[in-house]
Design a protein around this motif. Structure first.
Motif, PDB file in Angstrom:
ATOM      1  N   GLU A 160      13.080  -8.062  34.655  1.00 15.31           N
ATOM      2  CA  GLU A 160      12.632  -7.992  33.249  1.00 15.31           C
ATOM      3  C   GLU A 160      13.572  -7.121  32.423  1.00 15.31           C
ATOM      4  O   GLU A 160      13.940  -7.475  31.297  1.00 15.31           O
ATOM      5  CB  GLU A 160      11.215  -7.413  33.176  1.00 15.31           C
ATOM      6  CG  GLU A 160      10.103  -8.367  33.547  1.00 15.31           C
ATOM      7  CD  GLU A 160       8.748  -7.703  33.448  1.00 15.31           C
ATOM      8  OE1 GLU A 160       7.813  -8.343  32.917  1.00 15.31           O
ATOM      9  OE2 GLU A 160       8.609  -6.545  33.891  1.00 15.31           O
ATOM     10  N   HIS A 161      13.928  -5.982  32.974  1.00 15.98           N
ATOM     11  CA  HIS A 161      14.802  -5.064  32.236  1.00 15.98           C
ATOM     12  C   HIS A 161      16.172  -5.702  31.987  1.00 15.98           C
ATOM     13  O   HIS A 161      16.704  -5.643  30.865  1.00 15.98           O
ATOM     14  CB  HIS A 161      14.951  -3.764  33.023  1.00 15.98           C
ATOM     15  CG  HIS A 161      15.724  -2.699  32.305  1.00 15.98           C
ATOM     16  ND1 HIS A 161      15.385  -2.231  31.062  1.00 15.98           N
ATOM     17  CD2 HIS A 161      16.852  -2.012  32.680  1.00 15.98           C
ATOM     18  CE1 HIS A 161      16.247  -1.291  30.680  1.00 15.98           C
ATOM     19  NE2 HIS A 161      17.152  -1.151  31.639  1.00 15.98           N
ATOM     20  N   TRP A 205       8.343  -1.767  34.501  1.00 16.16           N
ATOM     21  CA  TRP A 205       9.108  -2.994  34.284  1.00 16.16           C
ATOM     22  C   TRP A 205       9.780  -3.372  35.592  1.00 16.16           C
ATOM     23  O   TRP A 205      10.249  -2.504  36.343  1.00 16.16           O
ATOM     24  CB  TRP A 205      10.183  -2.775  33.219  1.00 16.16           C
ATOM     25  CG  TRP A 205       9.660  -2.705  31.815  1.00 16.16           C
ATOM     26  CD1 TRP A 205       8.735  -1.847  31.321  1.00 16.16           C
ATOM     27  CD2 TRP A 205      10.074  -3.524  30.730  1.00 16.16           C
ATOM     28  NE1 TRP A 205       8.532  -2.077  29.986  1.00 16.16           N
ATOM     29  CE2 TRP A 205       9.343  -3.098  29.591  1.00 16.16           C
ATOM     30  CE3 TRP A 205      10.983  -4.566  30.600  1.00 16.16           C
ATOM     31  CZ2 TRP A 205       9.497  -3.693  28.348  1.00 16.16           C
ATOM     32  CZ3 TRP A 205      11.135  -5.150  29.359  1.00 16.16           C
ATOM     33  CH2 TRP A 205      10.400  -4.730  28.247  1.00 16.16           C
ATOM     34  N   ARG A 222      19.828  -9.143  24.239  1.00 19.24           N
ATOM     35  CA  ARG A 222      20.272  -8.409  23.052  1.00 19.24           C
ATOM     36  C   ARG A 222      21.772  -8.112  23.067  1.00 19.24           C
ATOM     37  O   ARG A 222      22.254  -7.260  22.317  1.00 19.24           O
ATOM     38  CB  ARG A 222      19.457  -7.119  22.914  1.00 19.24           C
ATOM     39  CG  ARG A 222      17.983  -7.403  22.641  1.00 19.24           C
ATOM     40  CD  ARG A 222      17.253  -6.158  22.207  1.00 19.24           C
ATOM     41  NE  ARG A 222      16.859  -5.326  23.332  1.00 19.24           N
ATOM     42  CZ  ARG A 222      16.680  -4.010  23.261  1.00 19.24           C
ATOM     43  NH1 ARG A 222      16.934  -3.375  22.134  1.00 19.24           N
ATOM     44  NH2 ARG A 222      16.278  -3.325  24.307  1.00 19.24           N
ATOM     45  N   PRO A 279      13.020  -4.017  21.314  1.00 21.25           N
ATOM     46  CA  PRO A 279      12.686  -4.407  22.672  1.00 21.25           C
ATOM     47  C   PRO A 279      11.462  -5.307  22.695  1.00 21.25           C
ATOM     48  O   PRO A 279      10.645  -5.301  21.777  1.00 21.25           O
ATOM     49  CB  PRO A 279      12.405  -3.070  23.379  1.00 21.25           C
ATOM     50  CG  PRO A 279      13.046  -2.030  22.524  1.00 21.25           C
ATOM     51  CD  PRO A 279      12.973  -2.563  21.117  1.00 21.25           C
ATOM     52  N   ARG A 280      11.310  -6.053  23.770  1.00 25.59           N
ATOM     53  CA  ARG A 280      10.206  -6.997  23.859  1.00 25.59           C
ATOM     54  C   ARG A 280       8.860  -6.299  23.968  1.00 25.59           C
ATOM     55  O   ARG A 280       7.845  -6.861  23.614  1.00 25.59           O
ATOM     56  CB  ARG A 280      10.407  -7.909  25.078  1.00 25.59           C
ATOM     57  CG  ARG A 280      11.572  -8.850  24.936  1.00 25.59           C
ATOM     58  CD  ARG A 280      11.656  -9.796  26.098  1.00 25.59           C
ATOM     59  NE  ARG A 280      11.722  -9.069  27.379  1.00 25.59           N
ATOM     60  CZ  ARG A 280      11.803  -9.675  28.562  1.00 25.59           C
ATOM     61  NH1 ARG A 280      11.812 -10.980  28.634  1.00 25.59           N
ATOM     62  NH2 ARG A 280      11.872  -8.951  29.676  1.00 25.59           N
ATOM     63  N   SER A 313       6.564   0.495  26.693  1.00 25.04           N
ATOM     64  CA  SER A 313       7.751   0.702  27.515  1.00 25.04           C
ATOM     65  C   SER A 313       7.566   1.812  28.531  1.00 25.04           C
ATOM     66  O   SER A 313       7.997   1.705  29.665  1.00 25.04           O
ATOM     67  CB  SER A 313       8.960   1.003  26.632  1.00 25.04           C
ATOM     68  OG  SER A 313       9.301  -0.109  25.860  1.00 25.04           O
ATOM     69  N   ASP A 320      15.960  -8.408  29.340  1.00 27.36           N
ATOM     70  CA  ASP A 320      15.829  -7.861  27.991  1.00 27.36           C
ATOM     71  C   ASP A 320      17.169  -7.347  27.478  1.00 27.36           C
ATOM     72  O   ASP A 320      17.501  -7.523  26.300  1.00 27.36           O
ATOM     73  CB  ASP A 320      14.793  -6.734  27.990  1.00 27.36           C
ATOM     74  CG  ASP A 320      14.505  -6.218  26.587  1.00 27.36           C
ATOM     75  OD1 ASP A 320      14.142  -7.038  25.714  1.00 27.36           O
ATOM     76  OD2 ASP A 320      14.672  -5.015  26.358  1.00 27.36           O
TER      77      ASP A 320
END
Length: 444
Positions: A27-28, A23, A35, A12-13, A18, A31
């Motif tokens: 953003e979530h 967040w 991926r 994760p970034r 986390s 992310d």
């Protein structure tokens, strides 16, 4: 084994922070999508490809229809022979034979002649148009009222005469070769989702198989020792497992092949064994429950172990309501995406719509977001919305207006069933007056 084309970055970034920071919803989602990689294309038989996404342009190999054919039951004629025909003065033609659908050898129609023809049958040489059987005596000398019955009852290959009561123009009731699509035409573009009409077109142009990205296989399970299946009597402290049913239905609605596992007890070994067994048939895993602060130790421990040394499952707090606690990562040797959703039914459903549905579409090679967002006047006031969080309320949308359905509680399943939209209250808004215009996400 997973069918993911490329292994996306598993880390994760912001793994270290986390659980400490909030967040945002965006953003979530960003992310997650960073991926996710589309599934590898495969060649499938047509019916197996329904709901899948084409990865290649499909070109029509030959004209459709491949020959001129009749759109009616009737008689193939030369237009000059029926010119001026009427009920009082019918054109009398010699019937030289029958042309059925699938006929190979065709009789040539000459002056004063007609060939009895069936719908879909090739236009015989010499013929210029089709006279519908209702415009004739059916070849029996009877009136138009008995024409269809006589036409159906006449023996194959019967000769004789037919009386035509109306004239026809050239090419009347003839489906011309290539009138649907001509050879070399683009039939379907890459990126098309194959529904029944597209499957029919592929079959019509002779394609038996097609190259597609497959529908993702999604394993759905609930966690919680208090859960029992529907149809089971409730002991004290127990509730029926609704999440696994709702989320399986959500996955199917998103285009996936969904496998409902059901409820798993809050035991690390049981959860680990279940997930390990299911990974062999999963392109994605969706769990619900056990992700809230103080309640997710079993889930967190199990998923962290399955993620392995080179992967990670991040548990986060999001600036949203409902659905604040979320988990996402990739587990197992094939790095299968896993979504750990909250256990409250509304929270789980909203989380699926916002995060899992876009990811499943990305696996299929589609644009992630497909739900329509519109601006609508909110007919009801929202008296208290949590500051700093994006709130998603259930609503009923119609003709530019939306009304609240039920309360804000994340356990209110009935209000979710009555809603057809999610009303979005921005993070910086703590109350909304009736008549305020807001974003509304349309469901279904």
């Amino acid at each position: 084994m997973s069918r993911t084309a490329d292994t996306a970055a598993d880390t994760p970034r912001d793994p270290a922070g986390s659980e400490e920071r909030l967040w945002s919803v965006d953003e979530h989602l960003d992310d997650i999508l960073a991926r996710i990689r589309p599934l590898e294309p495969i060649e499938l038989q047509l019916l197996d490809a329904q709901g899948c996404v084409l990865v290649e342009d499909v070109v029509v190999p030959s004209a459709l229809p491949p020959f001129d054919n009749s759109s009616m039951d009737g008689y193939a004629v030369r237009t000059a022979d029926v010119e001026g025909a009427s009920e009082k003065f019918p054109a009398v033609l010699t019937v030289i034979g029958d042309v059925a659908a699938g006929s190979g050898e065709l009789p040539a129609v000459g002056p004063g002649e007609a060939a009895r023809i069936m719908t879909g049958a090739p236009l015989p040489p010499g013929a210029e148009a089709i006279v519908p059987v209702e415009w004739t005596d059916g070849g029996t000398g009877g009136g138009p009222a008995t024409a269809m019955a006589a036409h159906s009852a006449a023996p194959e290959g019967a000769a004789g005469e037919v009386r035509v009561h109306r004239p026809v123009a050239a090419r009347a009731h003839v489906r011309s070769r290539g009138s649907d699509v001509s050879a070399g035409t683009l039939a379907l573009r890459a990126g098309t989702v194959l529904g029944p009409p597209q499957i029919g077109l592929l079959a019509a142009i002779g394609r038996a198989t097609v190259r597609v990205r497959p529908r993702p296989r999604v394993v759905v399970l609930s966690t919680g020792s208090e859960l029992v299946p529907p149809g089971t009597d409730l002991a004290p402290g127990r509730i029926h497992d609704s999440n696994s049913f709702a989320l399986t239905a959500c996955a199917r609605d998103a285009g996936a092949i969904a496998y409902r596992v059901g409820a798993v007890d809050d035991h690390a070994e049981t959860l680990r064994a279940t997930l390990e067994d299911q990974l062999v048939r999963a392109d994605a895993v969706v769990t619900s429950g056990g992700v809230s602060v103080g309640a997710y130790d079993v889930v967190k421990e199990t998923l962290s172990e399955l993620a392995g040394d080179d992967g990670s499952v991040a548990f986060r707090r999001l600036a949203m309501q409902p659905g604040k606690p979320q988990g996402f990562g990739r587990i197992g040797p094939d790095r299968v995406p896993l979504f750990a959703l909250p256990g409250n039914p509304v929270s789980a459903y909203v989380s699926f719509e916002l995060f899992v549905r876009p990811a499943l579409r990305a696996l299929m090679g589609l644009e992630p977001v497909d739900r329509t967002t519109v601006r609508a006047v909110c007919a009801d006031p929202v008296e208290s919305s949590p500051g700093g969080r994006r709130q998603f309320l259930r609503g009923r949308y119609e003709d530019g207006r939306v009304t609240l359905v039920g309360g804000a509680g994340s356990h209110l399943v009935k209000s979710l069933a009555d809603a057809n939209a999610l009303i979005v209250v921005p993070e910086d808004t703590t109350s909304v007056e009736a008549g305020t215009e807001l974003d509304v996400i349309l469901l279904g």
